[in-house]
Design a protein around this motif. Structure first.
Motif, PDB file in Angstrom:
ATOM      1  N   UNK A 127       1.932   2.712 -62.505  1.00 21.19           N
ATOM      2  CA  UNK A 127       2.219   1.292 -62.265  1.00 21.19           C
ATOM      3  C   UNK A 127       2.536   1.006 -60.792  1.00 21.19           C
ATOM      4  N   UNK A 128       3.046   1.985 -60.080  1.00 19.63           N
ATOM      5  CA  UNK A 128       3.292   1.815 -58.648  1.00 19.63           C
ATOM      6  C   UNK A 128       1.984   1.569 -57.897  1.00 19.63           C
ATOM      7  N   UNK A 129       0.952   2.313 -58.260  1.00 18.05           N
ATOM      8  CA  UNK A 129      -0.358   2.102 -57.638  1.00 18.05           C
ATOM      9  C   UNK A 129      -0.908   0.726 -58.009  1.00 18.05           C
ATOM     10  N   UNK A 130      -0.742   0.330 -59.264  1.00 19.22           N
ATOM     11  CA  UNK A 130      -1.238  -0.978 -59.687  1.00 19.22           C
ATOM     12  C   UNK A 130      -0.550  -2.093 -58.906  1.00 19.22           C
ATOM     13  N   UNK A 131       0.752  -1.957 -58.668  1.00 16.10           N
ATOM     14  CA  UNK A 131       1.477  -2.971 -57.901  1.00 16.10           C
ATOM     15  C   UNK A 131       0.979  -3.009 -56.461  1.00 16.10           C
ATOM     16  N   UNK A 132       0.724  -1.823 -55.878  1.00 15.42           N
ATOM     17  CA  UNK A 132       0.220  -1.777 -54.504  1.00 15.42           C
ATOM     18  C   UNK A 132      -1.154  -2.431 -54.404  1.00 15.42           C
ATOM     19  N   UNK A 133      -1.975  -2.231 -55.420  1.00 13.85           N
ATOM     20  CA  UNK A 133      -3.285  -2.896 -55.423  1.00 13.85           C
ATOM     21  C   UNK A 133      -3.116  -4.410 -55.427  1.00 13.85           C
ATOM     22  N   UNK A 134      -2.215  -4.885 -56.297  1.00 13.03           N
ATOM     23  CA  UNK A 134      -2.001  -6.329 -56.407  1.00 13.03           C
ATOM     24  C   UNK A 134      -1.475  -6.911 -55.097  1.00 13.03           C
TER      25      UNK A 134
END
Length: 462
Positions: A127-134
């Motif tokens: 989820x950390x990567x997903x947040x960084x993408x967003x």
């Protein structure tokens, strides 16, 4: 260049981790805005860990030293968390280069957690990567790093026993509670929170036989959670009484204020006491009224705080009969790791990190490899055209030239991989430039004519 700044239960006080975690959502954006060399950032924040994974472009903006960019990243983190940069600099661990992959893969696999092998961390990393993408703060290198971390954690889980049943923080907390609970089936439990940890907590409670479980949500989501899990929801007006009557309270919310404190428990006990007295007065003298269990204040209460920031005020322990089990206590009592499973997991992590490092190093020489191949094939195309103009009707000369080009390129390609894996990419790139006059930014073979002129000596032999 990849760098990781890390603060965890191993090197930071819980109060610092709490403040870092509470402000983690805005940290990555602040970091990448702080210095031109900071191309990307992914922040991983959990109960016992705060880590910032940085991608630095040193050649373009900082020369050879990452120090100025790293100091700016630390200053940005301090700004959002309300902490002094000097304090963070003396606390943060510093991981760089190929070691970053090994560190993140170990973290994602649960090898660096309070409870070795705890399962929640893999999802938190994802989820950390997903947040960084967003937020637009990731980069291709960070994408590859985090994707490979998820793959590695799945392999560790599937091939070792380290992520087995009962190894999460929730389950460890309930294991520690066993000494206070004589019979889970007869225990009144209040669950405060409706997120992912709440679901895991409810599953763990049911595994132990708990059936009298109610849920309260500070954000008003209790009814939906209760319906989905076949339990009873507690309304806001009934919260204090429910808290006072529970034998065990488990809190796991993401709110930034205390949801259980001394005032709540004492108010609930007073409310229950008043309702019990009223019922006794109204009952006929010949009848003894027995209140429902849920309407009776619990004589002994265990409050389990799984929240970060803390969900429970320390002052609850000032209430008679109340005991608090929080993340700091859980960390102290975390069991020793299972050596066999851990060794096997670390071997998988180490292997995956080596492969990631080798692949990344090969990518570092890729532009020079492309330039060299373009140089050779431009020469090849020019010589084939020359041979065809001279009457190579059966194609034998073209075939011979293509074979020769392949043979000539074979050794440089093998050496490029060998130098990359040895960390000597620069030596290979410089060698190609010295021998062939080829660099990634300015390939020597800019046209077929120029290539033909450089290869005039070879044309005669062809």
């Amino acid at each position: 260049m990849l760098i990781c700044l890390t603060a965890s239960h191993k090197n930071a006080e819980f109060d610092m981790l709490e403040r870092l975690s509470a402000n983690a959502e805005t940290a990555a954006t602040r970091i990448v805005d702080g210095h031109d060399a900071l191309q990307g950032a992914v922040v991983v924040a959990t109960c016992n860990r705060f880590e910032a994974y940085l991608d630095l472009d040193l050649d373009a903006h900082s020369g050879d030293s990452p120090v100025p960019a790293v100091h700016e990243a630390i200053r940005a983190v301090g700004t959002v968390a309300g902490l002094e940069p000097d304090e963070l600099r003396t606390t943060f661990g510093f991981v760089h280069g190929n070691a970053v992959a090994g560190h993140l893969f170990a973290v994602a696999s649960g090898l660096e957690s309070v409870v070795i092998g705890e399962g929640e961390i893999a999802g938190q990393v994802r989820r950390s990567l997903e947040r960084a993408r967003a937020e637009g703060t990731t980069t291709p290198d960070l994408e590859r790093l985090f994707q490979r971390a998820s793959q590695t954690s799945r392999r560790v889980k599937n091939e070792t026993g380290i992520g087995g049943e009962g190894r999460s923080l929730v389950r460890l907390a309930l294991d520690l509670a066993e000494s206070r609970i004589t019979d889970w089936a007869g225990t009144r439990v209040l669950l405060v929170g409706t997120g992912r940890f709440a679901g895991a907590s409810l599953a763990a409670l049911r595994d132990r036989g708990a059936s009298d479980v109610r849920v309260y949500s500070p954000s008003g989501r209790a009814s939906r959670f209760a319906a989905n899990h076949s339990i009873e929801a507690v309304a806001k007006a009934d919260y204090a009484a429910a808290a006072a009557s529970a034998d065990v309270i488990v809190t796991c919310t993401t709110v930034e204020h205390h949801v259980v404190d001394r005032a709540l428990i004492e108010a609930g006990r007073a409310e229950l006491g008043a309702s019990g007295a009223s019922a006794a007065v109204s009952a006929p003298a010949a009848i003894t009224t027995v209140p429902e269990p849920s309407s009776t204040p619990a004589a002994r209460q265990l409050v389990i705080d799984l929240g970060l920031p803390r969900n429970v005020s320390p002052d609850v322990t000032l209430v008679s009969g109340v005991e608090l089990l929080d993340l700091e206590t859980i960390r102290i009592h975390a069991p020793l790791e299972e050596l066999g499973a851990t060794d096997a997991a670390r071997e998988i992590v180490g292997q995956a990190a080596r492969v990631f490092g080798e692949t990344r190093e090969e990518l570092d020489v890729a532009p020079a490899v492309v330039a060299l191949r373009r140089h050779v094939f431009d020469i090849l195309d020019a010589e084939i055209a020359r041979a065809q103009a001279r009457g190579d009707d059966d194609g034998r000369t073209e075939a011979a030239l293509r074979h020769m080009a392949g043979v000539l390129l074979h050794t440089p390609m093998v050496r490029s991989r060998e130098h990359a894996r040895a960390g000597e990419q620069r030596a290979w790139v410089d060698g190609v430039a010295a021998v062939f006059g080829v660099t990634p930014d300015a390939p020597a073979a800019s046209s077929a004519d120029a290539a033909g002129e450089r290869a005039t000596g070879g044309a005669a032999s062809a």
